[in-house]
Scaffold this active site. Structure first.
Site, short mmCIF file in Angstrom:
data_model
loop_
_atom_site.label_atom_id
_atom_site.label_comp_id
_atom_site.label_asym_id
_atom_site.label_seq_id
_atom_site.Cartn_x
_atom_site.Cartn_y
_atom_site.Cartn_z
N ARG A 156 -5.19 -5.80 9.52
CA ARG A 156 -4.70 -5.57 8.15
C ARG A 156 -5.82 -5.40 7.38
NH1 ARG A 156 -1.43 -5.24 11.01
NH2 ARG A 156 0.71 -6.00 11.32
N SER A 185 5.99 -7.99 4.92
CA SER A 185 5.58 -9.44 5.13
C SER A 185 4.56 -9.53 3.75
CB SER A 185 4.67 -9.52 6.32
OG SER A 185 5.43 -9.05 7.47
N GLU A 209 -0.49 -10.51 1.98
CA GLU A 209 -0.97 -9.38 2.58
C GLU A 209 -0.98 -8.19 1.48
OE1 GLU A 209 1.00 -8.38 6.54
OE2 GLU A 209 1.32 -6.25 5.84
C1 LIG Z 1 10.71 -3.29 4.54
C2 LIG Z 1 9.36 -3.18 4.67
C3 LIG Z 1 8.88 -3.40 5.63
C4 LIG Z 1 7.26 -3.22 6.21
N1 LIG Z 1 6.98 -3.23 7.39
C5 LIG Z 1 5.76 -3.42 7.64
C6 LIG Z 1 5.03 -3.30 8.99
O1 LIG Z 1 5.88 -3.30 10.03
N2 LIG Z 1 3.82 -3.60 9.25
C7 LIG Z 1 2.88 -3.06 8.18
O2 LIG Z 1 1.65 -3.24 8.34
N3 LIG Z 1 3.42 -3.19 6.79
C8 LIG Z 1 4.73 -3.10 6.56
N4 LIG Z 1 5.28 -2.95 5.34
C9 LIG Z 1 4.29 -2.95 4.31
C10 LIG Z 1 3.92 -1.58 3.69
O3 LIG Z 1 4.91 -0.65 4.02
C11 LIG Z 1 2.66 -0.82 4.57
O4 LIG Z 1 1.46 -1.92 4.18
C12 LIG Z 1 2.43 0.53 4.12
O5 LIG Z 1 1.24 0.92 4.80
C13 LIG Z 1 1.80 0.36 2.62
O6 LIG Z 1 1.62 1.92 2.42
P1 LIG Z 1 2.08 2.51 0.80
O7 LIG Z 1 1.54 3.67 0.78
O8 LIG Z 1 3.28 2.13 0.45
O9 LIG Z 1 0.87 1.67 -0.03
P2 LIG Z 1 0.97 0.81 -1.61
O10 LIG Z 1 1.93 0.00 -1.50
O11 LIG Z 1 1.25 2.37 -2.33
O12 LIG Z 1 -0.61 0.62 -1.72
C14 LIG Z 1 -1.04 -0.35 -1.17
C15 LIG Z 1 -2.90 -0.57 -1.19
O13 LIG Z 1 -3.20 0.69 -0.64
C16 LIG Z 1 -3.81 1.54 -1.73
N5 LIG Z 1 -3.65 2.86 -1.32
C17 LIG Z 1 -2.55 3.62 -1.17
N6 LIG Z 1 -2.75 4.94 -1.01
C18 LIG Z 1 -4.22 4.87 -1.07
C19 LIG Z 1 -5.02 6.10 -0.77
N7 LIG Z 1 -4.64 7.19 -0.46
N8 LIG Z 1 -6.23 5.94 -0.96
C20 LIG Z 1 -6.87 4.61 -1.22
N9 LIG Z 1 -6.08 3.46 -1.15
C21 LIG Z 1 -4.67 3.64 -1.33
C22 LIG Z 1 -3.33 0.92 -3.18
O14 LIG Z 1 -4.35 1.25 -4.13
C23 LIG Z 1 -3.04 -0.50 -2.63
O15 LIG Z 1 -3.96 -1.33 -3.04
C24 LIG Z 1 6.68 -3.15 5.13
C25 LIG Z 1 7.26 -2.96 3.89
C26 LIG Z 1 8.40 -3.10 3.62
C27 LIG Z 1 8.74 -3.09 2.03
#
Ligand SMILES: Cc1cc2nc3c(=O)[nH]c(=O)nc-3n(C[C@H](O)[C@H](O)[C@H](O)COP(=O)(O)OP(=O)(O)OC[C@H]3O[C@@H](n4cnc5c(N)ncnc54)[C@H](O)[C@@H]3O)c2cc1C
Length: 308
Positions: A160, A211, A302
């Protein structure tokens, strides 16, 4: 590109929490990213890059700067490579890879969020992680507005974690994923099974951010033994699921205001309706304090806190 003012951010997060952004825009390509950065520079405000909002805890005060939501949805498959804009939903990339007869990304089926968020946090599940498929990542550095391409060996991927997470100034614009040739039917079957297992293990009754804590390395031998006895599983490299620790602390269902440890999964903190970010901070502090005091385990979030 339209820059809006005073936009509520709760609607852009899966937790459905957060105050307003002073400025808000959606950017669909590199040119618009540059325009937004130039705007923020002129206004002398910080920038927050938002993907799918599925891994953040947004402050109740919101963000006193410019929130730039990445909507770059380019997605091209060439042979066994997929090039995607950082705004493409991970679920879209999974389905596109399977449709193209490629394998290696099925583990990501059902993870919400964008490619950018997944690369930055090295998202992973069911034994797979982004690091395994990344060939290169293109970024803009907010410091000098220069473009740079990192190959997979330069991304600093760990559990992560990545170089992009350590350096706030790097905005991921696109990534190239390298997959293997596979069979469409097998890919479909695998992804379906992953989604079934997710539905079984994870709560879908209330909004969450997945998580909440990372799975910690545990030095407490008794806890490792207890884990083995309870689950029949070995703690690989002494890593124990955070959800297990929260369970043995008896914290499932623990509630602060509207924030609650899910009854269904100890590592999911959910918004039961009117939770504030403050409720989550207090609940998280209680969990961390008890894990440290009772098992000597230091839990780390996380989920990214934003605007605090
Ligand atoms: C129901 C559910 C299940 C999930 N299951 C998992 C799982 O199995 N495994 C897992 O790893 N995660 C899981 N997650 C967490 C999440 O979905 C992941 O971490 C996902 O990859 C986050 O992406 P996001 O675009 O939503 O990021 P955001 O939530 O929008 O951003 C997260 C961070 O990334 C940064 N960021 C986003 N886009 C960029 C970019 N283009 N450049 C630079 N920084 C950026 C943001 O500034 C922030 O700091 C889950 C979440 C939910 C709600």
């Amino acid at each position: 590109m339209e820059i809006k003012r005073n936009i509520s951010l709760a609607q852009y997060t899966t937790l459905k929490i957060g105050g307003a952004a002073k400025f808000f825009c959606e950017v669909k390509d590199e040119k618009e990213i540059m325009e937004a950065l130039e705007f923020a520079r002129k206004k002398k405000v910080p920038v927050f890059v938002l993907g799918g909002g599925s891994n953040i805890l947004m402050s109740d005060k919101g963000f006193d700067g410019a929130v730039m939501k990445i909507k770059d949805s380019r997605l091209n498959t060439r042979g066994s490579s997929i090039e995607c804009g950082s705004g493409v939903l991970l679920s879209k990339i999974v389905s596109e890879s399977i449709k193209s007869g490629l394998t290696g990304l099925e583990w990501a089926a059902g993870i919400p969020g964008t490619a950018g968020g997944a690369v930055r946090g090295n998202a992973g599940a069911f034994g797979g992680e982004m690091a395994e498929t990344i060939e290169s990542v293109k970024v803009i550095d907010m410091n000098d507005l220069g473009f740079r391409v990192y190959d997979s060996t330069e991304c600093g991927f760990e559990y992560r974690d990545s170089i992009f997470k350590k350096n706030y100034n790097l905005i991921i614009i696109s990534a190239v994923l390298k997959l293997k040739k596979g069979k469409k039917e097998e890919g479909e079957k695998k992804a379906k099974e992953i989604i079934r297992q997710r539905k079984e293990a994870q709560p879908f009754d209330f909004p969450s951010s997945g998580s909440f804590f990372k799975n910690p390395i545990c030095k407490n031998k008794e806890l490792i033994e207890e884990y083995k006895k309870d689950t029949g599983k070995q703690a690989k490299d002494k890593v124990i699921p955070a959800g297990y620790i929260i369970d043995v602390l008896g914290l499932r269902g623990k509630k602060i205001g509207g924030a609650m440890v899910s009854q269904h999964h100890g590592n999911f903190l959910v918004n039961t309706g009117k939770a504030t970010a403050e409720d989550f901070i207090i609940l998280s502090a209680i969990i961390k304090t008890r894990a440290r005091n009772e098992y000597g385990v230091q839990l780390q979030e996380e989920v990214q806190r934003v605007g605090f």
